[in-house]
Motif scaffolding. Structure first.
Motif, PDB file in Angstrom:
ATOM      1  N   TYR A   1     -66.700  30.689   6.433  1.00  0.00           N
ATOM      2  CA  TYR A   1     -67.394  29.422   6.179  1.00  0.00           C
ATOM      3  C   TYR A   1     -66.533  28.219   6.539  1.00  0.00           C
ATOM      4  O   TYR A   1     -67.055  27.176   6.923  1.00  0.00           O
ATOM      5  CB  TYR A   1     -67.821  29.330   4.715  1.00  0.00           C
ATOM      6  CG  TYR A   1     -68.887  30.340   4.369  1.00  0.00           C
ATOM      7  CD1 TYR A   1     -70.191  30.166   4.799  1.00  0.00           C
ATOM      8  CD2 TYR A   1     -68.580  31.475   3.632  1.00  0.00           C
ATOM      9  CE1 TYR A   1     -71.166  31.094   4.506  1.00  0.00           C
ATOM     10  CE2 TYR A   1     -69.549  32.403   3.329  1.00  0.00           C
ATOM     11  CZ  TYR A   1     -70.846  32.216   3.769  1.00  0.00           C
ATOM     12  OH  TYR A   1     -71.804  33.140   3.481  1.00  0.00           O
ATOM     13  N   ALA A   2     -65.245  28.339   6.395  1.00  0.00           N
ATOM     14  CA  ALA A   2     -64.320  27.245   6.710  1.00  0.00           C
ATOM     15  C   ALA A   2     -63.267  27.776   7.670  1.00  0.00           C
ATOM     16  O   ALA A   2     -62.703  28.845   7.454  1.00  0.00           O
ATOM     17  CB  ALA A   2     -63.659  26.718   5.446  1.00  0.00           C
TER      18      ALA A   2
ATOM     19  N   SER B   1     -61.263  26.563  15.672  1.00  0.00           N
ATOM     20  CA  SER B   1     -62.603  26.102  16.008  1.00  0.00           C
ATOM     21  C   SER B   1     -62.732  25.685  17.470  1.00  0.00           C
ATOM     22  O   SER B   1     -63.837  25.426  17.944  1.00  0.00           O
ATOM     23  CB  SER B   1     -63.003  24.921  15.118  1.00  0.00           C
ATOM     24  OG  SER B   1     -62.338  23.732  15.516  1.00  0.00           O
TER      25      SER B   1
ATOM     26  N   ASN C   1     -62.071  17.955   6.781  1.00  0.00           N
ATOM     27  CA  ASN C   1     -61.205  17.429   5.738  1.00  0.00           C
ATOM     28  C   ASN C   1     -59.963  16.856   6.411  1.00  0.00           C
ATOM     29  O   ASN C   1     -59.199  17.592   7.030  1.00  0.00           O
ATOM     30  CB  ASN C   1     -60.812  18.528   4.749  1.00  0.00           C
ATOM     31  CG  ASN C   1     -59.899  18.000   3.673  1.00  0.00           C
ATOM     32  OD1 ASN C   1     -60.000  16.856   3.257  1.00  0.00           O
ATOM     33  ND2 ASN C   1     -58.996  18.836   3.216  1.00  0.00           N
TER      34      ASN C   1
END
Length: 168
Positions: free
Chosen positions: A71-72, A78, A89
């Motif tokens: 999920y993160a 990425s 964040n």
């Protein structure tokens, strides 16, 4: 099912999964993402992998333990991905070399529709993101040449060393 490298995180059908090690047999790379589609009666998991080409992989989590919730993800892992919505964040208390314009670009440009930035200090975030990091990774070519010469090694005449071009 229980999964992940430490075997302590509950995993369920529909969960996002990130593989945390490459696996040639499955033809997956470290940090590949997918969605858990099925857990069969023997505990084998079938994951629909992300990407433009539809593909699934099936594995026994007792043998292939290198996965976790997906999920993160980090900005680094990425790169090359696209998501409809991205939450970033950006804490200004992180090391100064971590929060910069390159990090912001990679993070925010993953979104196809929405990108939301969360920070602890909106007033100073702009200054942090304006840092140019291109010069912080450059090699001091003249100092390297002096060091090589001091050890009896002929320094290269151009910024090329061992077949690699160096960015100065």
């Amino acid at each position: 099912a229980r999964g992940g490298e430490d075997g302590r995180r509950p995993i369920a059908v529909g969960d996002r999964i990130q593989l945390t090690a490459p696996n040639r047999a499955l033809q997956v790379a470290n940090r590949d993402l997918g969605t858990l589609q099925q857990i069969d009666e023997n505990g084998k998991m079938t994951v629909r992998m992300d990407g433009s080409k539809e593909r699934t992989v099936t594995f026994d989590p007792r043998e292939m333990r290198h996965f976790d919730h997906g999920y993160a993800v980090t900005s680094h892992s990425s790169q090359g991905l696209t998501a409809e919505r991205v939450l970033v964040n950006m804490g200004t208390d992180a090391h100064p070399e971590l929060i910069n314009s390159r990090f912001a670009y990679v993070s925010v440009s993953r979104a196809s529709h929405d990108a939301h930035i969360f920070t602890n200090d909106a007033a100073s975030l702009g200054e942090s993101l304006s840092r140019d990091v291109s010069k912080t990774v450059a090699i001091d070519f003249s100092r390297m040449s002096e060091d090589l010469a001091r050890h009896g090694i002929d320094p290269p005449k151009t910024p090329e060393f061992g077949g690699l071009k160096l960015s100065l």
